[in-house]
Design an enzyme around this catalytic site. Sequence first.
Site, mmCIF file in Angstrom:
data_model
loop_
_atom_site.group_PDB
_atom_site.id
_atom_site.type_symbol
_atom_site.label_atom_id
_atom_site.label_comp_id
_atom_site.label_asym_id
_atom_site.label_seq_id
_atom_site.Cartn_x
_atom_site.Cartn_y
_atom_site.Cartn_z
ATOM 1 N N ARG A 112 1.002 -1.143 -0.017
ATOM 2 C CA ARG A 112 -0.043 0.006 -0.062
ATOM 3 C C ARG A 112 0.825 1.157 0.019
ATOM 4 N NH1 ARG A 112 2.514 1.811 2.803
ATOM 5 N NH2 ARG A 112 2.900 1.547 5.316
ATOM 6 N N SER B 73 4.719 -1.571 2.904
ATOM 7 C CA SER B 73 4.071 -2.609 3.553
ATOM 8 C C SER B 73 3.978 -4.001 2.935
ATOM 9 C CB SER B 73 2.753 -2.141 4.014
ATOM 10 O OG SER B 73 2.375 -2.731 5.117
ATOM 11 N N ASP C 17 -2.316 -0.530 7.404
ATOM 12 C CA ASP C 17 -1.419 -1.473 6.228
ATOM 13 C C ASP C 17 -2.412 -2.711 6.095
ATOM 14 O OD1 ASP C 17 0.434 0.499 6.893
ATOM 15 O OD2 ASP C 17 1.977 -0.930 7.783
ATOM 16 N N ASP D 287 -2.811 6.003 12.486
ATOM 17 C CA ASP D 287 -3.672 4.782 12.709
ATOM 18 C C ASP D 287 -3.856 4.334 13.911
ATOM 19 O OD1 ASP D 287 -1.162 3.730 12.224
ATOM 20 O OD2 ASP D 287 -2.043 2.134 11.168
ATOM 21 N N GLU E 242 -0.120 9.935 8.397
ATOM 22 C CA GLU E 242 0.753 9.226 8.989
ATOM 23 C C GLU E 242 1.151 9.180 10.258
ATOM 24 O OE1 GLU E 242 1.936 6.625 7.100
ATOM 25 O OE2 GLU E 242 2.253 8.094 5.710
ATOM 26 N N HIS E 243 1.283 7.683 10.777
ATOM 27 C CA HIS E 243 1.466 7.481 12.286
ATOM 28 C C HIS E 243 0.190 8.121 13.014
ATOM 29 C CE1 HIS E 243 5.397 5.934 12.604
ATOM 30 N NE2 HIS E 243 5.762 6.687 11.702
HETATM 31 P P1 ADP Z 1 7.796 -3.004 4.752
HETATM 32 O O1 ADP Z 1 6.592 -3.641 5.193
HETATM 33 O O2 ADP Z 1 7.730 -1.588 4.894
HETATM 34 O O3 ADP Z 1 7.939 -3.591 3.421
HETATM 35 P P2 ADP Z 1 8.630 -4.454 7.015
HETATM 36 O O4 ADP Z 1 10.213 -4.177 7.512
HETATM 37 O O5 ADP Z 1 7.853 -4.209 7.898
HETATM 38 O O6 ADP Z 1 8.994 -3.392 5.763
HETATM 39 O O7 ADP Z 1 8.848 -5.786 6.423
HETATM 40 C C1 ADP Z 1 9.644 -6.239 5.536
HETATM 41 C C2 ADP Z 1 10.047 -7.717 6.056
HETATM 42 O O8 ADP Z 1 8.917 -8.652 5.440
HETATM 43 C C3 ADP Z 1 11.326 -8.443 5.413
HETATM 44 O O9 ADP Z 1 12.433 -8.023 6.285
HETATM 45 C C4 ADP Z 1 10.848 -9.713 5.370
HETATM 46 O O10 ADP Z 1 11.191 -10.350 6.670
HETATM 47 C C5 ADP Z 1 9.551 -9.785 5.019
HETATM 48 N N1 ADP Z 1 9.249 -10.030 3.465
HETATM 49 C C6 ADP Z 1 8.693 -8.848 2.627
HETATM 50 N N2 ADP Z 1 8.786 -9.510 1.613
HETATM 51 C C7 ADP Z 1 9.128 -10.798 1.397
HETATM 52 C C8 ADP Z 1 9.261 -11.922 0.585
HETATM 53 N N3 ADP Z 1 9.005 -11.667 -0.875
HETATM 54 N N4 ADP Z 1 9.771 -13.093 0.914
HETATM 55 C C9 ADP Z 1 9.963 -13.055 2.297
HETATM 56 N N5 ADP Z 1 10.035 -12.282 3.086
HETATM 57 C C10 ADP Z 1 9.575 -11.201 2.844
HETATM 58 MG MG MG Z 2 5.672 -3.408 7.447
#
Ligand code: ADP
Ligand code: MG
Length: 387
Positions: A31, A130, A176, A40, A37-38
């Site tokens: 999304r 997200s 999210d 929710d 922001e911040h």
């Molecule tokens: P955001 O939600 O902003 O992308 P987050 O830190 O909340 O960042 O989430 C990222 C985490 O989600 C990654 O470190 C991983 O653990 C997991 N993740 C995201 N996409 C994948 C994927 N395609 N395969 C495996 N894990 C994933």
């Molecule tokens: Mg996240």
Amino acid sequence: MDITHLIDEAKNGLQDTFGLEATHIAAAPGRVNLIGEHIDYCDGFVLPFALEQNIIIAAKANGTSTVRIASSQGSDPVEIDVSGEIPEAEPKWANYPRGVMQYFREQTSCTLPGFDAYITSNVPSGGGLSSSAAFELATATLLEGLTGIKLDTKTKALLCQKAEHNYAHCPCGIMDQFASAFGEKDRLVMIDCQSGEPTLVPFENPDLTVIVANTCVAHELSDGGYASRRKATEDGLQTIGKSSWRQVSMADVDAAKEQMGDVVYQRSRHVVGEIQRTMGAAKALEANDFDTLGSLMYASHASLRDDFEVSCEELDIMVEIAQSLGKDGGVIGSRMTGGGFGGSTVTLCESSKANSIVAALTNQYTERTGITPEIFLSRPSQGARLL
Ligand code: ADP
Ligand code: MG
């Protein structure tokens, strides 16, 4: 990569890794948040939409009580015993599906089926868009398919949020998971985070385009910055002595300034200001008042940078570049989006100038930071579903 290729990649991954033909394929989008922001987790209003970028999971039941998951971004397949409680474990990325499976079972009292699954994604990971919620919703949606138990959308989003809280240790609000669950084509998901109700708001004007610019500076939301912001807002509300931020005016915040101390005061000022800005932005959008909408987006960014202190140099640079292109350059407004400390910006612009804005953002950002950003155009798209 477009979604057809992403689905093929997931099916092929399942075939190559486990020798299986997929029987179920789930998709869930990341999304982007236009504004709000911040807040929710502060009973505020937020205005995100579901991206065209998705996490895809291709899977097949295996008749055992073991789940095996591989990701195009992970290393070896992970095995998870689903016959009893599912504890957190290594590798960390598999805690998202672990948490969702645990809470899906608690919610439905079902026996979780063992299955093999392969994950592909074009949602940048750690990019503030997200991917974590997309991963959770894709898992929950897959479980609906495999068990034949359909949850109502809100229940599904909330169990995914619980997984994010307890298995990823990010005390996020509901934005999210709601955006990924409720998103629809050409609709923003306006969420009243006090009532917990989403309203779909048309976003169909072909003259408007949203640019998402990933600074490619990854954030780490579980390392305390996010939790400490959330805590400060709780302290602020307690000092003011009201039960919800929705009852708090800026005068209330100012009156409590001495008692709160500078940091909690700044955080509180952001919350009240951002709730007002988001309500204003929804009205401005409805009235096609783009000057007001743009000013509110810039003000949101300034507040996140100066009062809430969740921006970073690269996000500020990306917003500065957009702002410097200005109305003549087709930019309506720009701000950081998501939790912050890195991640992405969202820029609203005139469609006819979108490509030249993308080029300018890419070139100038690279010049100033030495980092190549990942920038794409997006429109509101469909939320989590089985394919
Ligand atoms: P955001 O939600 O902003 O992308 P987050 O830190 O909340 O960042 O989430 C990222 C985490 O989600 C990654 O470190 C991983 O653990 C997991 N993740 C995201 N996409 C994948 C994927 N395609 N395969 C495996 N894990 C994933
Ligand atoms: Mg996240």
